[in-house]
Design a protein around this motif. Sequence first.
Motif, mmCIF file in Angstrom:
data_model
loop_
_atom_site.group_PDB
_atom_site.id
_atom_site.type_symbol
_atom_site.label_atom_id
_atom_site.label_comp_id
_atom_site.label_asym_id
_atom_site.label_seq_id
_atom_site.Cartn_x
_atom_site.Cartn_y
_atom_site.Cartn_z
ATOM 1 N N MET A 91 -14.727 -13.003 23.109
ATOM 2 C CA MET A 91 -16.248 -12.537 23.270
ATOM 3 C C MET A 91 -17.097 -12.770 21.812
ATOM 4 O O MET A 91 -18.155 -13.171 21.659
ATOM 5 C CB MET A 91 -16.189 -10.856 23.534
ATOM 6 C CG MET A 91 -16.050 -10.525 24.843
ATOM 7 S SD MET A 91 -15.711 -8.843 25.134
ATOM 8 C CE MET A 91 -17.224 -8.220 24.477
ATOM 9 N N LEU A 92 -16.194 -12.468 21.010
ATOM 10 C CA LEU A 92 -16.716 -12.741 19.215
ATOM 11 C C LEU A 92 -16.976 -14.276 19.461
ATOM 12 O O LEU A 92 -18.109 -14.647 18.750
ATOM 13 C CB LEU A 92 -15.705 -12.320 18.273
ATOM 14 C CG LEU A 92 -15.699 -11.028 17.995
ATOM 15 C CD1 LEU A 92 -14.429 -10.728 16.904
ATOM 16 C CD2 LEU A 92 -16.588 -10.706 17.071
ATOM 17 N N SER A 93 -16.208 -15.111 19.575
ATOM 18 C CA SER A 93 -16.390 -16.540 19.298
ATOM 19 C C SER A 93 -17.733 -17.168 20.200
ATOM 20 O O SER A 93 -18.557 -17.836 19.433
ATOM 21 C CB SER A 93 -15.082 -17.259 20.052
ATOM 22 O OG SER A 93 -15.254 -18.856 19.880
ATOM 23 N N ASP A 94 -17.708 -16.682 21.541
ATOM 24 C CA ASP A 94 -18.953 -16.998 22.104
ATOM 25 C C ASP A 94 -20.207 -16.617 21.650
ATOM 26 O O ASP A 94 -21.293 -17.198 21.608
ATOM 27 C CB ASP A 94 -18.900 -16.123 23.589
ATOM 28 C CG ASP A 94 -17.690 -16.822 24.639
ATOM 29 O OD1 ASP A 94 -17.217 -17.999 24.271
ATOM 30 O OD2 ASP A 94 -17.537 -16.388 25.476
ATOM 31 N N ILE A 95 -20.145 -15.286 21.013
ATOM 32 C CA ILE A 95 -21.681 -14.769 20.322
ATOM 33 C C ILE A 95 -21.647 -15.616 18.978
ATOM 34 O O ILE A 95 -22.725 -16.160 18.708
ATOM 35 C CB ILE A 95 -21.394 -13.369 20.149
ATOM 36 C CG1 ILE A 95 -21.186 -12.599 21.367
ATOM 37 C CG2 ILE A 95 -22.463 -12.868 18.996
ATOM 38 C CD1 ILE A 95 -21.136 -11.107 21.155
ATOM 39 N N VAL A 96 -20.583 -15.919 18.238
ATOM 40 C CA VAL A 96 -20.805 -16.682 17.004
ATOM 41 C C VAL A 96 -21.342 -18.122 17.103
ATOM 42 O O VAL A 96 -22.201 -18.667 16.408
ATOM 43 C CB VAL A 96 -19.482 -16.439 16.175
ATOM 44 C CG1 VAL A 96 -19.445 -17.606 14.861
ATOM 45 C CG2 VAL A 96 -18.977 -15.068 15.691
ATOM 46 N N GLU A 107 -22.077 -18.077 5.907
ATOM 47 C CA GLU A 107 -22.874 -18.151 7.155
ATOM 48 C C GLU A 107 -22.056 -17.517 8.312
ATOM 49 O O GLU A 107 -22.497 -16.768 9.264
ATOM 50 C CB GLU A 107 -23.535 -19.358 7.827
ATOM 51 C CG GLU A 107 -24.809 -19.239 8.576
ATOM 52 C CD GLU A 107 -25.707 -20.403 8.731
ATOM 53 O OE1 GLU A 107 -25.367 -21.091 9.882
ATOM 54 O OE2 GLU A 107 -26.333 -20.773 7.669
ATOM 55 N N LEU A 108 -20.634 -18.333 8.428
ATOM 56 C CA LEU A 108 -19.764 -17.854 9.519
ATOM 57 C C LEU A 108 -19.301 -16.475 9.279
ATOM 58 O O LEU A 108 -19.336 -15.632 10.376
ATOM 59 C CB LEU A 108 -18.384 -18.560 9.208
ATOM 60 C CG LEU A 108 -17.517 -18.301 10.111
ATOM 61 C CD1 LEU A 108 -17.740 -18.489 11.525
ATOM 62 C CD2 LEU A 108 -16.067 -19.201 10.005
ATOM 63 N N LYS A 109 -19.255 -15.749 8.141
ATOM 64 C CA LYS A 109 -18.991 -14.353 7.757
ATOM 65 C C LYS A 109 -20.104 -13.506 8.501
ATOM 66 O O LYS A 109 -19.732 -12.668 9.195
ATOM 67 C CB LYS A 109 -18.499 -14.124 6.385
ATOM 68 C CG LYS A 109 -17.241 -14.726 5.797
ATOM 69 C CD LYS A 109 -17.100 -14.511 4.382
ATOM 70 C CE LYS A 109 -15.938 -15.172 4.032
ATOM 71 N NZ LYS A 109 -15.569 -14.864 2.701
ATOM 72 N N GLU A 110 -21.247 -13.890 8.143
ATOM 73 C CA GLU A 110 -22.416 -13.040 8.584
ATOM 74 C C GLU A 110 -22.489 -12.892 9.928
ATOM 75 O O GLU A 110 -22.915 -11.990 10.765
ATOM 76 C CB GLU A 110 -23.623 -13.592 8.056
ATOM 77 C CG GLU A 110 -23.897 -13.442 6.583
ATOM 78 C CD GLU A 110 -25.170 -14.321 5.700
ATOM 79 O OE1 GLU A 110 -25.925 -15.061 6.679
ATOM 80 O OE2 GLU A 110 -25.276 -14.143 4.780
ATOM 81 N N LYS A 111 -22.420 -14.254 10.729
ATOM 82 C CA LYS A 111 -22.312 -14.277 12.082
ATOM 83 C C LYS A 111 -20.999 -13.472 12.883
ATOM 84 O O LYS A 111 -21.437 -12.796 14.177
ATOM 85 C CB LYS A 111 -22.303 -15.716 12.568
ATOM 86 C CG LYS A 111 -23.445 -16.623 12.440
ATOM 87 C CD LYS A 111 -23.441 -17.890 12.921
ATOM 88 C CE LYS A 111 -24.796 -18.424 13.310
ATOM 89 N NZ LYS A 111 -25.047 -18.957 14.614
ATOM 90 N N ILE A 112 -20.137 -13.546 12.191
ATOM 91 C CA ILE A 112 -18.917 -12.707 12.538
ATOM 92 C C ILE A 112 -19.296 -11.267 12.608
ATOM 93 O O ILE A 112 -18.952 -10.367 13.644
ATOM 94 C CB ILE A 112 -17.718 -12.885 12.094
ATOM 95 C CG1 ILE A 112 -17.120 -14.545 12.225
ATOM 96 C CG2 ILE A 112 -16.663 -11.978 12.169
ATOM 97 C CD1 ILE A 112 -15.664 -14.765 11.242
ATOM 98 N N PHE A 113 -19.870 -10.595 11.595
ATOM 99 C CA PHE A 113 -20.338 -9.322 11.465
ATOM 100 C C PHE A 113 -21.373 -9.131 12.538
ATOM 101 O O PHE A 113 -21.534 -7.985 12.950
ATOM 102 C CB PHE A 113 -20.446 -8.969 10.167
ATOM 103 C CG PHE A 113 -19.063 -8.697 9.303
ATOM 104 C CD1 PHE A 113 -18.130 -7.624 9.699
ATOM 105 C CD2 PHE A 113 -18.833 -9.545 8.239
ATOM 106 C CE1 PHE A 113 -17.173 -7.476 9.166
ATOM 107 C CE2 PHE A 113 -17.844 -9.630 7.679
ATOM 108 C CZ PHE A 113 -16.639 -8.655 7.958
ATOM 109 N N GLU A 114 -22.131 -10.154 12.645
ATOM 110 C CA GLU A 114 -23.324 -9.850 13.591
ATOM 111 C C GLU A 114 -22.990 -9.696 15.097
ATOM 112 O O GLU A 114 -23.187 -9.030 15.972
ATOM 113 C CB GLU A 114 -24.380 -10.759 13.570
ATOM 114 C CG GLU A 114 -25.313 -10.883 12.284
ATOM 115 C CD GLU A 114 -25.963 -11.943 12.233
ATOM 116 O OE1 GLU A 114 -26.209 -13.123 13.100
ATOM 117 O OE2 GLU A 114 -26.652 -12.227 10.955
ATOM 118 N N ALA A 115 -21.943 -10.382 15.316
ATOM 119 C CA ALA A 115 -21.212 -10.418 16.811
ATOM 120 C C ALA A 115 -20.360 -9.155 16.834
ATOM 121 O O ALA A 115 -20.423 -8.644 17.973
ATOM 122 C CB ALA A 115 -20.038 -11.594 16.929
#
Length: 151
Positions: A91-96, A107-115
């Motif tokens: 689920m996380l990967s799909d969102i990121v 940017e990757l770290k930000e997207k992980i926490f947004e996910a």
Amino acid sequence: MVWGMLMPNGLIAVKLLEGKQNAAKYVATIKLFCVPIMNLNIQTKIYLVQDNCSIHVAKQSQEFFKTQNFEVIEWPSRSPDINLMENIWKMLSDIVYSDNQPKNTKELKEKIFEAVDVINTENRDISRNLYYTFRERLTKVLVAKGDLCNS
């Protein structure tokens, strides 16, 4: 590396880990990150599901778990991977990666926490339902003697 946990209430938490991990670092992550969150969210015994990664089964890790209110679920080698966290990683990967690829680590770290926020707010029922089906999934594995293709 990203370490994560799924709680019975459907909430997830992740921790970004730096450098190569070993048993001492793993125990520190569990002690400083996992235990406080679990103590806030769970009133009874804590069940820990993890794979057989060397740092998970190391003597130092096992000794630490014995001192805590953790029941570590044995995960036989070569068993089907029905660890609930695998669903969360998907689920996380799909969102990121649903739109533009992250351009850098920040940017990757930000997207992980947004996910994580999306899962905890919009998809929490999905996460919670994983717990409701876990016993059924384990039973199917036991009945099929580990062969999920015939279950």
